[in-house]
Design an enzyme around this catalytic site. Structure first.
Site, PDB file in Angstrom:
ATOM      1  N   GLU A 174     -82.873  -7.905  71.563  1.00 43.77           N
ATOM      2  CA  GLU A 174     -83.995  -8.711  71.136  1.00 43.77           C
ATOM      3  C   GLU A 174     -83.317  -9.874  70.249  1.00 43.77           C
ATOM      4  O   GLU A 174     -83.543 -10.128  69.139  1.00 43.77           O
ATOM      5  CB  GLU A 174     -85.056  -8.061  70.419  1.00 43.77           C
ATOM      6  CG  GLU A 174     -85.913  -6.808  71.395  1.00 43.77           C
ATOM      7  CD  GLU A 174     -86.930  -6.576  70.474  1.00 43.77           C
ATOM      8  OE1 GLU A 174     -86.908  -6.366  69.282  1.00 43.77           O
ATOM      9  OE2 GLU A 174     -88.006  -5.910  71.129  1.00 43.77           O
ATOM     10  N   GLU A 234     -88.568  -1.565  76.913  1.00 41.24           N
ATOM     11  CA  GLU A 234     -89.093  -0.623  75.785  1.00 41.24           C
ATOM     12  C   GLU A 234     -90.701  -0.802  75.780  1.00 41.24           C
ATOM     13  O   GLU A 234     -91.384  -1.806  76.058  1.00 41.24           O
ATOM     14  CB  GLU A 234     -88.770  -1.085  74.428  1.00 41.24           C
ATOM     15  CG  GLU A 234     -87.370  -1.139  74.085  1.00 41.24           C
ATOM     16  CD  GLU A 234     -86.953  -1.587  72.616  1.00 41.24           C
ATOM     17  OE1 GLU A 234     -87.885  -1.614  71.705  1.00 41.24           O
ATOM     18  OE2 GLU A 234     -85.764  -1.454  72.130  1.00 41.24           O
TER      19      GLU A 234
END
Ligand SMILES: *[C@@H]1O[C@H](CO)[C@@H](O)[C@H](O)[C@H]1NC(C)=O
Ligand SMILES: *[C@@H]1O[C@H](CO)[C@@H](O)[C@H](O)[C@H]1NC(C)=O
Ligand SMILES: *[C@@H]1O[C@H](CO)[C@@H](O)[C@H](O)[C@H]1NC(C)=O
Ligand SMILES: *[C@@H]1O[C@H](CO)[C@@H](O)[C@H](O)[C@H]1NC(C)=O
Ligand SMILES: *[C@@H]1O[C@H](CO)[C@@H](O)[C@H](O)[C@H]1NC(C)=O
Length: 493
Positions: A129, A276
């Protein structure tokens, strides 16, 4: 076994023979091809990697996503048949803008494990991220060059068809415009639009998937007006209407926003994996076992029926649950729930019923086996202590150096009396300190007890013994095989 829809998945067809073999050997295991888990290791006490790998196998989990390329983890995965994503942590992205460093990384952390009976590495994640706004743009200039170098290193190592480089993005790299907040209007975030376009086209050219983390829990947590039902999969009174389409859950709506953003740059069919997705069980009013169970039941059922989303119907989505185990050493800057994402607790035991095959059966996951715990003892407030003026500072010290997140509002240890709070904090510190004598002193306010100190819904844990040597099959066998090797050497001379 996930049924019919999976037949469209090439990998399933290729591996049918293997699966049949597994069924013959271990008929009770249901394999869930393409179902992965994120295995994070930010815990004060870690289970031995071999124990975790056995647990993955016992549950038929075929894919695992890591956050680094730790050698003990990878050694434990060798020969398991589990497909692995290794990762370059954000702190190392900048170093990878040097091609030689990238080449070394691939050689040490990928190629090294690709021997027969080694680790089935399928992906290298470049960062995690990296474009979160909280990083203030620190990785904006370096992530794409790092990705290009890792890709080139994979090509130079002859691995480009086997191992794919990708970047696990947070879903905040795309959005719908405020004036038209529907999935079909999805686009990449304007401030990073050109960069996302370049990166995404590069990934697509190299047959790498777009990897995105999607968190319905966070949608709910961050927005008090968010309709609770929209976070789950069993319908809502307030669907998001987008032309002909009615979205009844935020996962589909979010995913299709990405599909629209991809379409906007001409990549209609680009493969997307969910890197995720999950639901925590402590640390917030909406982080609890019933809601986690509701979320996973719906998610796994959808994966099993392979229905896809309105803009990607029927397509099989590779999905990684977040996460495998609770991690008591994670930062709680995002919220107290951050340490409680595991589908297993800190000790590898399942928290709730979960049917990974998506059939919705009431069964528990298979927990970690032969877990070694510290002795059955707890640290609590000594009831004979009269002067309590120093309790506050000692509790603060205990909690600052351990995990007291379960005491918070909405959690299982909230609502105890003051003594309960103090004992809980003392015990968490004592356990983190491996039950050292000094770990239960607190200026004479504490004492050790062998009576289980748990109260009501609040479990006072006993930590695992993570300092003992890795359990070998059995000492005599080990000795015998060493002797045998020694003899072979002697005879050879
Ligand atoms: C390989 O990965 C490990 C663990 O993530 C890291 O510490 C190490 O620096 C990497 N090796 C190279 C050569 O970059
Ligand atoms: C980002 O900026 C904020 C405010 O200036 C600061 O508090 C924070 O530490 C910065 N974060 C990083 C990762 O640099
Ligand atoms: C990234 O590059 C731009 C343009 O060259 C520059 O203005 C910016 O300061 C750089 N950001 C970082 C974090 O280095
Ligand atoms: C126990 O601790 C929690 C969390 O810090 C707090 O909300 C609660 O008020 C405390 N209870 C008492 C009786 O002090
Ligand atoms: C202590 O009691 C709790 C609640 O009854 C239970 O869940 C836990 O397993 C017990 N711990 C030990 C080490 O026996």
């Amino acid at each position: 076994m996930i049924s019919t829809g999976l037949a469209m998945n090439m990998r399933w067809i290729v591996f049918t023979a293997v699966n049949v073999m597994v069924f013959v050997l271990l008929p009770e295991i249901q394999r869930c091809d393409g179902l992965g888990v994120n295995w994070g290791t930010m815990a004060s006490h870690k289970l031995p990697p071999k124990t975790v790998v056995q647990m993955l196998k016992d549950n038929g989990i075929t894919n695992v996503k890591l956050f680094d390329a730790d050698s003990s983890t990878l050694s434990a995965l060798a020969g398991s048949g589990i497909q692995v994503m290794v990762a370059i942590p954000n702190a190392h992205i900048t170093a990878m803008t040097n091609y030689n460093a990238a080449k070394k990384w691939v050689s040490k952390n990928v190629t090294r494990y690709l021997f027969h009976g080694g680790v089935d590495i399928r992906y290298v994640a470049v960062g995690n991220e990296p474009f979160l706004t909280s990083y203030n743009g620190s990785y904006l200039n370096v992530t794409f060059p790092a990705l290009q170098n890792i890709q080139k290193a994979l090509v130079d190592a002859g691995l480009e068809t086997k191992v794919k480089a990708t970047i696990p993005f947070n879903a905040n790299v795309y959005e719908s415009p405020v004036e038209n907040p529907v999935p079909s209007a999805g686009r990449f975030r304007p401030d990073i639009g050109d960069l996302m376009k370049d990166i995404t086209q590069f990934l697509n050219q190299h047959d790498s998937p777009f990897s995105v983390n999607i968190y319905p829990f966070l949608s709910l947590y961050l927005n008090k007006d968010f309709p609770v039902d929209f976070a789950f999969f069993d319908g809502t009174d307030a669907p998001v209407v987008d032309g002909e389409i009615k979205y009844t859950n935020v996962l589909d709506a979010n995913f299709d926003t990405l599909i629209s953003a991809l379409k906007g740059i001409g990549l209609n069919d680009m493969a997307v994996m969910i890197g995720e997705v999950g639901w925590p069980t402590e640390g917030d009013v909406n982080a609890n076992v019933p809601l986690a169970q509701r979320f996973y039941t719906g998610l796994l059922k959808r994966m099993a029926t392979n229905q896809g989303t309105p803009l990607r119907p029927g397509k099989y989505i590779e999905t990684y649950l977040f996460g495998l185990l609770d991690e008591d050493a994670k930062s709680i800057a995002p919220g107290s729930f951050e340490r409680h994402w595991g589908i297993f607790g800190y000790d590898g035991q399942p928290k709730f019923q979960m049917d990974l095959s998506g059939q919705g059966q009431n069964k528990m996951l298979v927990g970690a086996k032969n877990v070694k715990y510290l002795p059955q003892q707890w640290c609590v407030l000594n009831p004979d202590v009269k002067d309590r003026s120093k309790l506050g500072e000692n509790v603060n010290y205990a909690c600052a150096n351990s995990d007291c997140t379960a005491l918070g509002y909405g959690s299982t240890c909230n609502g105890m009396d003051m003594e309960g709070n103090v004992s809980y904090a003392f015990n968490m510190y004592f356990q983190v300190q491996n039950q050292n004598e000094e770990g239960c002193f607190f200026q004479g306010l504490a004492m050790v007890t062998t009576k289980n100190a748990s109260q009501g819904t609040c479990e006072f844990i006993v930590q695992i013994d993570s300092h003992s040597p890795v359990v070998r099959p059995s000492m005599p066998l080990f000795l015998v095989s060493s002797l045998f090797i020694l003899l072979v050497h002697l005879l050879a001379i």
